[in-house]
Design a protein around this motif. Structure first.
Motif, PDB file in Angstrom:
ATOM      1  N   LEU A 254      48.664  72.138 -45.979  1.00  0.00           N
ATOM      2  CA  LEU A 254      48.030  72.458 -44.421  1.00  0.00           C
ATOM      3  C   LEU A 254      47.311  71.192 -43.688  1.00  0.00           C
ATOM      4  CD1 LEU A 254      46.334  76.096 -44.903  1.00  0.00           C
ATOM      5  CD2 LEU A 254      48.664  74.914 -43.977  1.00  0.00           C
ATOM      6  N   SER A 255      47.380  70.435 -42.548  1.00  0.00           N
ATOM      7  CA  SER A 255      47.000  69.323 -42.324  1.00  0.00           C
ATOM      8  C   SER A 255      45.201  69.641 -42.441  1.00  0.00           C
ATOM      9  CB  SER A 255      47.062  69.270 -40.914  1.00  0.00           C
ATOM     10  OG  SER A 255      46.309  70.463 -40.034  1.00  0.00           O
ATOM     11  N   PRO A 256      44.292  68.657 -42.921  1.00  0.00           N
ATOM     12  CA  PRO A 256      42.524  69.462 -43.162  1.00  0.00           C
ATOM     13  C   PRO A 256      42.017  69.696 -42.089  1.00  0.00           C
ATOM     14  CG  PRO A 256      43.377  66.677 -43.566  1.00  0.00           C
ATOM     15  CD  PRO A 256      44.425  67.636 -42.832  1.00  0.00           C
ATOM     16  N   SER A 257      42.402  69.619 -40.320  1.00  0.00           N
ATOM     17  CA  SER A 257      41.730  70.555 -39.594  1.00  0.00           C
ATOM     18  C   SER A 257      42.585  71.349 -39.308  1.00  0.00           C
ATOM     19  CB  SER A 257      42.311  69.352 -37.878  1.00  0.00           C
ATOM     20  OG  SER A 257      43.267  69.380 -37.906  1.00  0.00           O
ATOM     21  N   LEU A 258      43.854  72.137 -39.734  1.00  0.00           N
ATOM     22  CA  LEU A 258      44.343  73.595 -39.165  1.00  0.00           C
ATOM     23  C   LEU A 258      43.674  74.033 -41.084  1.00  0.00           C
ATOM     24  CD1 LEU A 258      45.533  75.735 -38.843  1.00  0.00           C
ATOM     25  CD2 LEU A 258      47.853  74.376 -40.320  1.00  0.00           C
ATOM     26  N   ARG A 259      43.654  73.179 -41.747  1.00  0.00           N
ATOM     27  CA  ARG A 259      42.520  74.363 -43.285  1.00  0.00           C
ATOM     28  C   ARG A 259      40.696  74.701 -42.723  1.00  0.00           C
ATOM     29  NH1 ARG A 259      43.144  70.762 -46.366  1.00  0.00           N
ATOM     30  NH2 ARG A 259      44.728  71.182 -47.485  1.00  0.00           N
ATOM     31  N   GLU A 260      40.149  73.749 -41.325  1.00  0.00           N
ATOM     32  CA  GLU A 260      39.317  74.092 -42.273  1.00  0.00           C
ATOM     33  C   GLU A 260      39.265  75.062 -40.678  1.00  0.00           C
ATOM     34  OE1 GLU A 260      34.911  71.427 -39.903  1.00  0.00           O
ATOM     35  OE2 GLU A 260      36.872  70.868 -40.577  1.00  0.00           O
ATOM     36  N   LYS A 261      39.987  75.086 -39.945  1.00  0.00           N
ATOM     37  CA  LYS A 261      39.840  76.350 -38.640  1.00  0.00           C
ATOM     38  C   LYS A 261      39.580  77.587 -39.815  1.00  0.00           C
ATOM     39  CE  LYS A 261      41.268  73.468 -34.603  1.00  0.00           C
ATOM     40  NZ  LYS A 261      41.088  72.308 -34.923  1.00  0.00           N
ATOM     41  N   VAL A 262      41.009  78.130 -40.195  1.00  0.00           N
ATOM     42  CA  VAL A 262      41.520  78.646 -40.993  1.00  0.00           C
ATOM     43  C   VAL A 262      40.281  79.434 -42.051  1.00  0.00           C
ATOM     44  CG1 VAL A 262      43.105  79.638 -42.174  1.00  0.00           C
ATOM     45  CG2 VAL A 262      43.850  78.236 -40.832  1.00  0.00           C
ATOM     46  N   LEU A 263      39.746  78.307 -42.618  1.00  0.00           N
ATOM     47  CA  LEU A 263      38.504  78.451 -43.426  1.00  0.00           C
ATOM     48  C   LEU A 263      37.648  78.811 -42.995  1.00  0.00           C
ATOM     49  CD1 LEU A 263      38.731  76.049 -46.304  1.00  0.00           C
ATOM     50  CD2 LEU A 263      39.624  78.325 -46.370  1.00  0.00           C
ATOM     51  N   SER A 264      37.019  78.177 -41.528  1.00  0.00           N
ATOM     52  CA  SER A 264      35.730  78.932 -41.116  1.00  0.00           C
ATOM     53  C   SER A 264      36.006  80.563 -40.278  1.00  0.00           C
ATOM     54  CB  SER A 264      35.721  78.193 -39.619  1.00  0.00           C
ATOM     55  OG  SER A 264      35.682  76.283 -40.244  1.00  0.00           O
ATOM     56  N   VAL A 265      37.025  80.527 -40.120  1.00  0.00           N
ATOM     57  CA  VAL A 265      37.393  81.521 -39.431  1.00  0.00           C
ATOM     58  C   VAL A 265      37.291  82.840 -40.512  1.00  0.00           C
ATOM     59  CG1 VAL A 265      39.237  84.124 -38.226  1.00  0.00           C
ATOM     60  CG2 VAL A 265      39.243  81.120 -37.812  1.00  0.00           C
ATOM     61  N   PHE A 266      38.045  83.410 -41.424  1.00  0.00           N
ATOM     62  CA  PHE A 266      38.127  83.931 -42.404  1.00  0.00           C
ATOM     63  C   PHE A 266      36.547  84.050 -43.098  1.00  0.00           C
ATOM     64  CE2 PHE A 266      42.989  84.249 -42.522  1.00  0.00           C
ATOM     65  CZ  PHE A 266      42.738  85.425 -42.700  1.00  0.00           C
ATOM     66  N   THR A 267      35.689  82.994 -43.118  1.00  0.00           N
ATOM     67  CA  THR A 267      34.748  82.398 -43.489  1.00  0.00           C
ATOM     68  C   THR A 267      33.621  83.949 -42.856  1.00  0.00           C
ATOM     69  OG1 THR A 267      34.839  80.417 -45.236  1.00  0.00           O
ATOM     70  CG2 THR A 267      32.567  81.219 -44.363  1.00  0.00           C
ATOM     71  N   ALA A 268      33.894  83.350 -41.702  1.00  0.00           N
ATOM     72  CA  ALA A 268      32.858  84.683 -40.603  1.00  0.00           C
ATOM     73  C   ALA A 268      33.604  86.105 -41.030  1.00  0.00           C
ATOM     74  CB  ALA A 268      33.220  84.034 -39.032  1.00  0.00           C
ATOM     75  N   LEU A 269      34.344  86.328 -41.110  1.00  0.00           N
ATOM     76  CA  LEU A 269      35.244  87.727 -41.443  1.00  0.00           C
ATOM     77  C   LEU A 269      34.604  88.133 -42.454  1.00  0.00           C
ATOM     78  CD1 LEU A 269      38.318  87.694 -40.229  1.00  0.00           C
ATOM     79  CD2 LEU A 269      37.237  89.221 -39.314  1.00  0.00           C
ATOM     80  N   ALA A 270      34.315  87.547 -43.776  1.00  0.00           N
ATOM     81  CA  ALA A 270      35.166  87.960 -44.733  1.00  0.00           C
ATOM     82  C   ALA A 270      32.615  88.409 -44.764  1.00  0.00           C
ATOM     83  CB  ALA A 270      35.122  86.876 -46.164  1.00  0.00           C
ATOM     84  N   GLU A 271      32.232  86.721 -44.279  1.00  0.00           N
ATOM     85  CA  GLU A 271      30.712  87.089 -44.319  1.00  0.00           C
ATOM     86  C   GLU A 271      30.116  88.444 -43.891  1.00  0.00           C
ATOM     87  OE1 GLU A 271      29.560  83.368 -43.818  1.00  0.00           O
ATOM     88  OE2 GLU A 271      29.423  83.104 -45.198  1.00  0.00           O
TER      89      GLU A 271
END
Length: 411
Positions: free
Chosen positions: A92-109
């Motif tokens: 994935l593009s670095p910026s898209l990867r960061e967005k997706v990871l940030s959203v799922f990290t917020a959900l998982a935490e």
């Protein structure tokens, strides 16, 4: 800040936030379905789902309704730790990867906090299974495609009553929604005037908590284009979400000061050393505070103290609170909503006889421009030529120096 720059967007969510409604609104705004499917193919999910999108009506109003149909016969039992590795290794593009990871990290935490387990052990059904994966990746990709200059989300209603989950019937707001709101400083609208239903879901709130620049009401609304996503539930009012593209200002409008919503965080300390105060201020700045100031004062029992004040964008308030709790002994943190008018500015460099000098250019309401060198760059130049920063700047102000911008106007 000039014509042709990215537009600003507002998410209006009168009946709550949900991932499918956000994604449908993006599609209704004109985002191509391939923008959504492409990153999901990269993640190896092209055969795991199908998107059914149809124009429909809810409460007499039109929009797009979206449904994610699961195509997996035996969906794998995913954990967040495994999913994170999949996202990290995907092309994935670095910026898209960061967005997706940030959203799922917020959900998982958030899910981990309410269940009392480690985030890596959160089962994927707790963050929405395949439909949430499609919603999160799809919305992140769609907003990356739109490239908003700013994204403001109206405070969402939570709903009320009970909701059926994998853990049984839970009260509304659902525990994960409450935890997300707490962590990200989101004020949920709540009361008896809302329908008995879960209006804001964990996925929807996590998307906006991460991707929006803040939650609030726009001072001005100049709609240029509207995308409407419909909910599946029939309520006592139209169940919809609107993604509003704001009219882009022309060059005359772009020179005007712009209003920014801010939060002021402040604590008075009388039991810390000067070194500890300096460390706290440094940590607040590095965590994203726009500015931090300290003032001496006299506190109870005649003890000398220090008032620490930080200016913060609403979207960063929750993260800054964690710094206060970790790095200071304060038992309380005051917050108040304020705002500021800011002039358009852009960064670049001045061409000087000694080489390029980093500088900032400001655009004033009457159309005139002024340039000021970055202080650190001026001090570095002063040391290299053996003059004081003030002497160099006085000499440079007498010359007609060329300013070379390296970015567009921004507030």
């Amino acid at each position: 800040m000039t014509a042709g720059l990215a537009a600003s967007y507002v998410v209006d969510c009168p009946t709550g936030l949900a991932g499918d409604m956000l994604l449908a609104a993006c599609l209704d705004l004109g985002v191509s379905p391939d923008v959504i499917h492409s990153p999901l193919r990269v993640l190896g999910l092209e055969n795991a789902y199908a998107l059914r999108v149809e124009e429909a009506r809810n409460g007499g109003l039109r929009g797009l309704r979206l449904e994610v149909e699961v195509q997996e016969t035996h969906p794998p039992h995913r954990h967040w730790g495994e999913l994170r590795q999949t996202i990290l290794t995907a092309t994935l593009s670095p910026s898209l990867r960061e967005k997706v990871l940030s959203v799922f990290t917020a959900l998982a935490e958030a899910e981990a906090a309410v269940h009392g387990i480690a985030a890596d052990q959160v089962h994927f059904h707790e963050v929405g299974a395949i439909d949430s994966l499609v919603d999160v990746v799809g919305v992140c990709a769609a907003l990356e495609h739109l490239g908003p200059a700013s994204l403001l989300c109206v405070p969402p209603p939570a709903g009320r009553g009970m909701v059926a989950t994998a853990h049984g019937r839970l009260p509304v707001p659902a525990p994960a929604v409450l935890e997300l709101a707490r962590r990200h400083g989101v004020e949920l609208r709540w009361g008896e005037d809302w329908p008995e239903a879960e209006l804001t879901t964990p996925t929807g709130l996590a998307l906006m908590a991460v991707l929006a620049d803040g939650f609030g009401w726009p001072e001005h609304l100049a709609p240029e284009q509207i995308g409407t996503g419909l909910g599946h539930r029939q309520l006592d009012r139209p169940n919809l979400l609107r993604l509003i593209r704001q009219h882009q200002r022309d060059s005359a409008e772009s020179s005007q000061p712009q209003w920014q919503d801010l939060i002021v965080q402040e604590a008075w300390l009388d039991d810390v050393s000067a070194e500890a105060i300096a460390w706290l201020i440094q940590q607040l700045r590095e965590a994203g505070a726009l500015d931090v100031a300290s003032t001496s004062l006299q506190m109870k029992k005649g003890r000398p103290g220090t008032a620490i004040t930080a200016l913060v964008f609403p979207s960063q308030a929750a993260a800054l609170r964690e710094i206060w709790w970790k790095e200071s002994p304060t038992l309380g943190l005051r917050e108040r909503r304020q705002g500021r008018w800011v002039l358009p500015r852009r960064h670049g460099s001045l061409t000087t006889p000694w080489g390029d000098l980093a500088a900032k250019q400001m655009l004033k309401p009457d159309g005139t421009q002024s340039v000021k060198p970055e202080r650190d760059a001026l001090q570095t130049l002063a040391r290299s030529v053996g003059l004081s920063p003030e002497a160099i700047w006085q000499q440079l102000r007498l010359e007609r120096l060329e300013f070379k911008p390296d970015q567009e106007w921004t507030c």
